[in-house]
Design a protein around this motif. Structure first.
Motif, PDB file in Angstrom:
ATOM      1  N   LEU A 228       0.820  -1.211   0.000  1.00 29.25           N
ATOM      2  CA  LEU A 228       0.000   0.000   0.000  1.00 29.25           C
ATOM      3  C   LEU A 228       0.854   1.261   0.000  1.00 29.25           C
ATOM      4  CD1 LEU A 228      -3.137  -0.200  -0.054  1.00 29.25           C
ATOM      5  CD2 LEU A 228      -2.031  -2.289   0.729  1.00 29.25           C
ATOM      6  N   LEU A 229       1.934   1.267   0.760  1.00 24.34           N
ATOM      7  CA  LEU A 229       2.831   2.416   0.719  1.00 24.34           C
ATOM      8  C   LEU A 229       3.491   2.510  -0.652  1.00 24.34           C
ATOM      9  CD1 LEU A 229       4.245   4.805   2.000  1.00 24.34           C
ATOM     10  CD2 LEU A 229       5.910   3.217   3.025  1.00 24.34           C
ATOM     11  N   LYS A 230       3.850   1.396  -1.211  1.00 21.92           N
ATOM     12  CA  LYS A 230       4.419   1.364  -2.553  1.00 21.92           C
ATOM     13  C   LYS A 230       3.442   1.977  -3.558  1.00 21.92           C
ATOM     14  CE  LYS A 230       5.873  -1.958  -6.123  1.00 21.92           C
ATOM     15  NZ  LYS A 230       6.084  -3.405  -6.415  1.00 21.92           N
ATOM     16  N   ILE A 231       2.171   1.658  -3.417  1.00 21.02           N
ATOM     17  CA  ILE A 231       1.156   2.193  -4.322  1.00 21.02           C
ATOM     18  C   ILE A 231       1.063   3.713  -4.194  1.00 21.02           C
ATOM     19  CG2 ILE A 231      -1.341   2.289  -4.755  1.00 21.02           C
ATOM     20  CD1 ILE A 231      -1.389  -0.712  -3.961  1.00 21.02           C
ATOM     21  N   GLY A 232       1.026   4.203  -2.953  1.00 15.32           N
ATOM     22  CA  GLY A 232       0.939   5.646  -2.751  1.00 15.32           C
ATOM     23  C   GLY A 232       2.109   6.384  -3.361  1.00 15.32           C
ATOM     24  N   ARG A 233       3.311   5.864  -3.161  1.00 15.69           N
ATOM     25  CA  ARG A 233       4.501   6.491  -3.733  1.00 15.69           C
ATOM     26  C   ARG A 233       4.467   6.471  -5.252  1.00 15.69           C
ATOM     27  NH1 ARG A 233       8.889   3.208  -0.019  1.00 15.69           N
ATOM     28  NH2 ARG A 233       8.919   4.596   1.825  1.00 15.69           N
ATOM     29  N   GLU A 234       4.138   5.309  -5.805  1.00 13.95           N
ATOM     30  CA  GLU A 234       4.160   5.158  -7.262  1.00 13.95           C
ATOM     31  C   GLU A 234       3.088   6.017  -7.921  1.00 13.95           C
ATOM     32  OE1 GLU A 234       5.461   3.785 -10.991  1.00 13.95           O
ATOM     33  OE2 GLU A 234       6.398   3.686  -9.004  1.00 13.95           O
ATOM     34  N   GLN A 235       1.926   6.149  -7.283  1.00  6.53           N
ATOM     35  CA  GLN A 235       0.864   6.966  -7.857  1.00  6.53           C
ATOM     36  C   GLN A 235       1.348   8.411  -8.055  1.00  6.53           C
ATOM     37  OE1 GLN A 235      -2.144   5.422  -8.568  1.00  6.53           O
ATOM     38  NE2 GLN A 235      -2.870   7.256  -9.640  1.00  6.53           N
ATOM     39  N   LEU A 236       1.983   8.972  -7.041  1.00 14.74           N
ATOM     40  CA  LEU A 236       2.478  10.349  -7.152  1.00 14.74           C
ATOM     41  C   LEU A 236       3.647  10.450  -8.122  1.00 14.74           C
ATOM     42  CD1 LEU A 236       2.270  11.722  -3.502  1.00 14.74           C
ATOM     43  CD2 LEU A 236       0.629  11.930  -5.370  1.00 14.74           C
TER      44      LEU A 236
END
Length: 343
Positions: A228-236
């Motif tokens: 989930l943290l990976k997703i947040g970082r990658e989205q931005l």
């Protein structure tokens, strides 16, 4: 061998364009130390000091950079025990006021005397003269760079009036910060992805897909807590990359706020960094009303979950002081609503 010990360039840089960069590059190549000072009173919309400072620091990391407003000038003076002054107004007919202000700033406040000033304006020689007078008669050279605008035929006024039409005259880094970022939120099966793609097509620009869904599919429907943290970082990260291809607007399908919601929903907790990413701001937030028929594609919960998710967005946006526009109806009706909003 550098011709000058310290050169000065003063400008509004609203926004920073290739003409400014030609001037700054020439100055940087001719001196040991480049001092860049930017101020404007009043400020131009969308050109706040922090934004201008970001451009200059990214493109001229070796220079000494001061982007000023009255508050910043006061803080500088307080730190050095000097009586503060306010910035001179842009509209002052007497250019001597601006020249003496810069002489006072460089010598009295900063203690950074210069031996050359670079400009692309006709005030340059007089500016150099006043700076020299402020330094007890020490000579200050003036170097004129492309005053006729033959090499870079652009002006700050032209770019401010039509930054997207003048895109060729600003660096990708500057243009990216001028793109309006629009986030589309909504509960499951509320049409947010369809709307995001439709808006990008309507406005002839780019959009950023939901990375979380992509990762979920690539991992056969399994997400671990750390994902989930990976997703947040990658989205931005993908949003930042997409601004390079965007034209005026960038539409984003979901945000780290969505990722934060699912992290807490799935695991009962979230990393502090993900909570911080969920605070990421957009120029406009669209919230899709849950008025589409709920479609179960095998990955979604149910209509009650969608309603709860929609209410969560409303509450979170309000708590964070983020204004949003709720869009409803068919896809065409929603696109028309947004088009009226952005007209």
């Amino acid at each position: 061998m550098n011709l000058y010990k310290r050169a000065l360039v003063v400008g509004k840089f609203c926004p920073l364009h290739h003409g400014h960069q030609l001037l700054l590059d020439r100055a940087q190549g001719a001196c040991e130390e480049l001092l860049i000072v930017s101020y404007t009173k009043p400020e131009f919309p969308g050109m706040a000091p922090a934004r201008r400072e970001g451009w200059l620091r990214a493109l001229y990391p070796q220079a000494t950079i001061l982007v000023l407003d009255d508050e910043r000038v006061a803080a500088l003076c307080a730190a050095r025990g000097v009586a503060a002054r306010t910035l001179p107004h842009n509209e002052l007919d007497d250019g001597e006021v601006h020249r003496h202000f810069m002489g006072w700033l460089c010598w009295t406040v900063l203690n950074l005397p210069v031996d050359a000033v670079f400009s692309s304006e006709d005030y340059g020689p007089g500016f150099a003269r006043v700076l020299g007078e402020c330094y007890a008669g020490a000579p200050v050279a003036h170097v004129s760079v492309d005053q006729a605008r033959h090499l870079v035929p652009v002006s700050g006024t032209a770019v401010r009036c039509d930054p997207h039409g003048q895109r060729a005259f600003v660096s990708p880094l500057v243009y990216a910060s001028l793109v309006t970022r629009i986030c589309v939120l909504g509960g499951e099966s509320s049409g947010k992805t369809t709307l995001t793609a439709a808006l990008a097509a309507h406005f002839g620009t780019s959009w950023v897909a939901e990375y979380g869904r992509e990762l979920w599919e690539s991992q056969d429907g399994v997400l671990e807590y750390d994902d989930l943290l990976k997703i947040g970082r990658e989205q931005l990260k993908r949003e930042a990359q997409a601004t390079g291809q965007a034209r005026r607007w960038l539409f984003c399908d979901t945000s780290p706020m969505t990722t934060f919601f699912y992290c807490v929903e799935m695991f009962g907790r979230a990393e502090p960094e993900l909570a911080r990413l969920a605070e990421h701001r957009y120029d406009l937030v669209l919230l899709c009303a849950p008025d589409f028929p709920f479609i179960q594609d095998g990955t979604r919960r149910d209509e009650h979950f969608r309603a709860r998710q929609h209410a969560w967005y409303q509450a979170q946006l309000a708590r964070r002081g983020i204004a949003c526009v709720e869009v409803a109806g068919t896809v065409d009706e929603r696109v028309a609503q947004v088009a009226r909003l952005l007209a």
